[in-house]
Design a protein around this motif. Structure first.
Motif, PDB file in Angstrom:
ATOM      1  N   ILE A 275       0.828  -1.209   0.000  1.00  0.00           N
ATOM      2  CA  ILE A 275       0.000   0.000   0.000  1.00  0.00           C
ATOM      3  C   ILE A 275       0.865   1.263   0.000  1.00  0.00           C
ATOM      4  N   GLN A 276       1.948   1.233   0.725  1.00  0.00           N
ATOM      5  CA  GLN A 276       2.816   2.410   0.845  1.00  0.00           C
ATOM      6  C   GLN A 276       3.449   2.804  -0.495  1.00  0.00           C
ATOM      7  N   ASP A 277       3.459   1.890  -1.441  1.00  0.00           N
ATOM      8  CA  ASP A 277       4.074   2.170  -2.738  1.00  0.00           C
ATOM      9  C   ASP A 277       3.099   2.744  -3.763  1.00  0.00           C
ATOM     10  N   LEU A 278       1.827   2.873  -3.383  1.00  0.00           N
ATOM     11  CA  LEU A 278       0.852   3.469  -4.294  1.00  0.00           C
ATOM     12  C   LEU A 278       1.041   4.978  -4.351  1.00  0.00           C
ATOM     13  N   THR A 279       0.787   5.542  -5.518  1.00  0.00           N
ATOM     14  CA  THR A 279       0.905   6.987  -5.718  1.00  0.00           C
ATOM     15  C   THR A 279      -0.408   7.494  -6.319  1.00  0.00           C
ATOM     16  N   PRO A 280      -0.565   8.808  -6.429  1.00  0.00           N
ATOM     17  CA  PRO A 280      -1.768   9.330  -7.090  1.00  0.00           C
ATOM     18  C   PRO A 280      -1.937   8.804  -8.518  1.00  0.00           C
ATOM     19  N   ASP A 281      -0.853   8.403  -9.155  1.00  0.00           N
ATOM     20  CA  ASP A 281      -0.941   7.832 -10.505  1.00  0.00           C
ATOM     21  C   ASP A 281      -1.635   6.472 -10.520  1.00  0.00           C
ATOM     22  N   ASP A 282      -1.832   5.880  -9.348  1.00  0.00           N
ATOM     23  CA  ASP A 282      -2.482   4.570  -9.249  1.00  0.00           C
ATOM     24  C   ASP A 282      -3.991   4.682  -9.030  1.00  0.00           C
ATOM     25  N   ALA A 283      -4.553   5.861  -9.193  1.00  0.00           N
ATOM     26  CA  ALA A 283      -5.992   6.047  -8.983  1.00  0.00           C
ATOM     27  C   ALA A 283      -6.808   5.120  -9.885  1.00  0.00           C
ATOM     28  N   ASP A 284      -6.373   4.937 -11.128  1.00  0.00           N
ATOM     29  CA  ASP A 284      -7.105   4.044 -12.039  1.00  0.00           C
ATOM     30  C   ASP A 284      -7.080   2.607 -11.532  1.00  0.00           C
ATOM     31  N   PHE A 285      -5.957   2.190 -10.975  1.00  0.00           N
ATOM     32  CA  PHE A 285      -5.838   0.847 -10.406  1.00  0.00           C
ATOM     33  C   PHE A 285      -6.826   0.667  -9.250  1.00  0.00           C
ATOM     34  N   LEU A 286      -6.905   1.649  -8.366  1.00  0.00           N
ATOM     35  CA  LEU A 286      -7.806   1.547  -7.228  1.00  0.00           C
ATOM     36  C   LEU A 286      -9.267   1.548  -7.656  1.00  0.00           C
ATOM     37  N   THR A 287      -9.585   2.317  -8.683  1.00  0.00           N
ATOM     38  CA  THR A 287     -10.944   2.317  -9.227  1.00  0.00           C
ATOM     39  C   THR A 287     -11.287   0.934  -9.777  1.00  0.00           C
ATOM     40  N   ASP A 288     -10.354   0.325 -10.507  1.00  0.00           N
ATOM     41  CA  ASP A 288     -10.570  -1.019 -11.047  1.00  0.00           C
ATOM     42  C   ASP A 288     -10.701  -2.053  -9.927  1.00  0.00           C
ATOM     43  N   LEU A 289      -9.897  -1.901  -8.877  1.00  0.00           N
ATOM     44  CA  LEU A 289      -9.963  -2.829  -7.742  1.00  0.00           C
ATOM     45  C   LEU A 289     -11.350  -2.784  -7.108  1.00  0.00           C
ATOM     46  N   VAL A 290     -11.847  -1.587  -6.838  1.00  0.00           N
ATOM     47  CA  VAL A 290     -13.159  -1.445  -6.209  1.00  0.00           C
ATOM     48  C   VAL A 290     -14.247  -2.021  -7.111  1.00  0.00           C
ATOM     49  N   ALA A 291     -14.184  -1.756  -8.394  1.00  0.00           N
ATOM     50  CA  ALA A 291     -15.168  -2.302  -9.330  1.00  0.00           C
ATOM     51  C   ALA A 291     -15.117  -3.830  -9.341  1.00  0.00           C
ATOM     52  N   SER A 292     -13.925  -4.401  -9.297  1.00  0.00           N
ATOM     53  CA  SER A 292     -13.786  -5.859  -9.276  1.00  0.00           C
ATOM     54  C   SER A 292     -14.369  -6.449  -7.996  1.00  0.00           C
ATOM     55  N   VAL A 293     -14.096  -5.815  -6.877  1.00  0.00           N
ATOM     56  CA  VAL A 293     -14.636  -6.296  -5.601  1.00  0.00           C
ATOM     57  C   VAL A 293     -16.162  -6.194  -5.603  1.00  0.00           C
ATOM     58  N   GLN A 294     -16.694  -5.084  -6.083  1.00  0.00           N
ATOM     59  CA  GLN A 294     -18.154  -4.928  -6.155  1.00  0.00           C
ATOM     60  C   GLN A 294     -18.772  -6.025  -7.013  1.00  0.00           C
ATOM     61  N   SER A 295     -18.133  -6.341  -8.126  1.00  0.00           N
ATOM     62  CA  SER A 295     -18.632  -7.386  -9.017  1.00  0.00           C
ATOM     63  C   SER A 295     -18.629  -8.752  -8.327  1.00  0.00           C
ATOM     64  N   LEU A 296     -17.549  -9.070  -7.615  1.00  0.00           N
ATOM     65  CA  LEU A 296     -17.461 -10.350  -6.905  1.00  0.00           C
ATOM     66  C   LEU A 296     -18.481 -10.430  -5.772  1.00  0.00           C
ATOM     67  N   VAL A 297     -18.672  -9.335  -5.051  1.00  0.00           N
ATOM     68  CA  VAL A 297     -19.656  -9.301  -3.971  1.00  0.00           C
ATOM     69  C   VAL A 297     -21.052  -9.575  -4.535  1.00  0.00           C
ATOM     70  N   ALA A 298     -21.361  -8.975  -5.667  1.00  0.00           N
ATOM     71  CA  ALA A 298     -22.670  -9.205  -6.301  1.00  0.00           C
ATOM     72  C   ALA A 298     -22.780 -10.637  -6.825  1.00  0.00           C
ATOM     73  N   GLU A 299     -21.722 -11.107  -7.506  1.00  0.00           N
ATOM     74  CA  GLU A 299     -21.756 -12.447  -8.097  1.00  0.00           C
ATOM     75  C   GLU A 299     -21.980 -13.533  -7.049  1.00  0.00           C
ATOM     76  N   TYR A 300     -21.328 -13.398  -5.900  1.00  0.00           N
ATOM     77  CA  TYR A 300     -21.425 -14.403  -4.851  1.00  0.00           C
ATOM     78  C   TYR A 300     -22.448 -14.045  -3.765  1.00  0.00           C
ATOM     79  N   HIS A 301     -23.198 -12.973  -3.973  1.00  0.00           N
ATOM     80  CA  HIS A 301     -24.257 -12.545  -3.042  1.00  0.00           C
ATOM     81  C   HIS A 301     -23.727 -12.443  -1.608  1.00  0.00           C
ATOM     82  N   LEU A 302     -22.636 -11.702  -1.438  1.00  0.00           N
ATOM     83  CA  LEU A 302     -21.969 -11.616  -0.138  1.00  0.00           C
ATOM     84  C   LEU A 302     -22.530 -10.533   0.774  1.00  0.00           C
ATOM     85  N   GLU A 303     -23.213  -9.551   0.216  1.00  0.00           N
ATOM     86  CA  GLU A 303     -23.661  -8.403   1.007  1.00  0.00           C
ATOM     87  C   GLU A 303     -24.499  -8.810   2.230  1.00  0.00           C
TER      88      GLU A 303
END
Length: 73
Positions: A14-42
């Motif tokens: 985490i300490q190695d992330l920079t503001p240039d990694d904003a796109d990566f974090l957006t993709d990570l959150v979208a992937s997690v949201q998709s998995l949560v929905a797919e597996y009905h985890l909420e």
């Protein structure tokens, strides 16, 4: 349920992330949201974990999506 998410982008932690990694974090959150929905985890809950320092076994940023919900095989 335990899903390991390992990004293609090489960052040691985490300490190695920079503001240039904003796109990566957006993709990570979208992937997690998709998995949560797919597996009905909420309804049963889940955790998204990133270990760091002495708790990180290897130097590649990764995340654990964990739920107590039983997932049918």
């Amino acid at each position: 349920l335990h899903i390991l998410l390992v990004p293609k982008r090489a960052r040691a932690g985490i300490q190695d992330l920079t503001p240039d990694d904003a796109d990566f974090l957006t993709d990570l959150v979208a992937s997690v949201q998709s998995l949560v929905a797919e597996y009905h985890l909420e309804p049963d809950g889940y955790r998204l974990i990133a270990n760091g320092g002495k708790y990180q076994d290897f130097p590649q940023l990764h995340f654990h999506l964990i739920s107590e919900k039983a997932v049918p095989s």
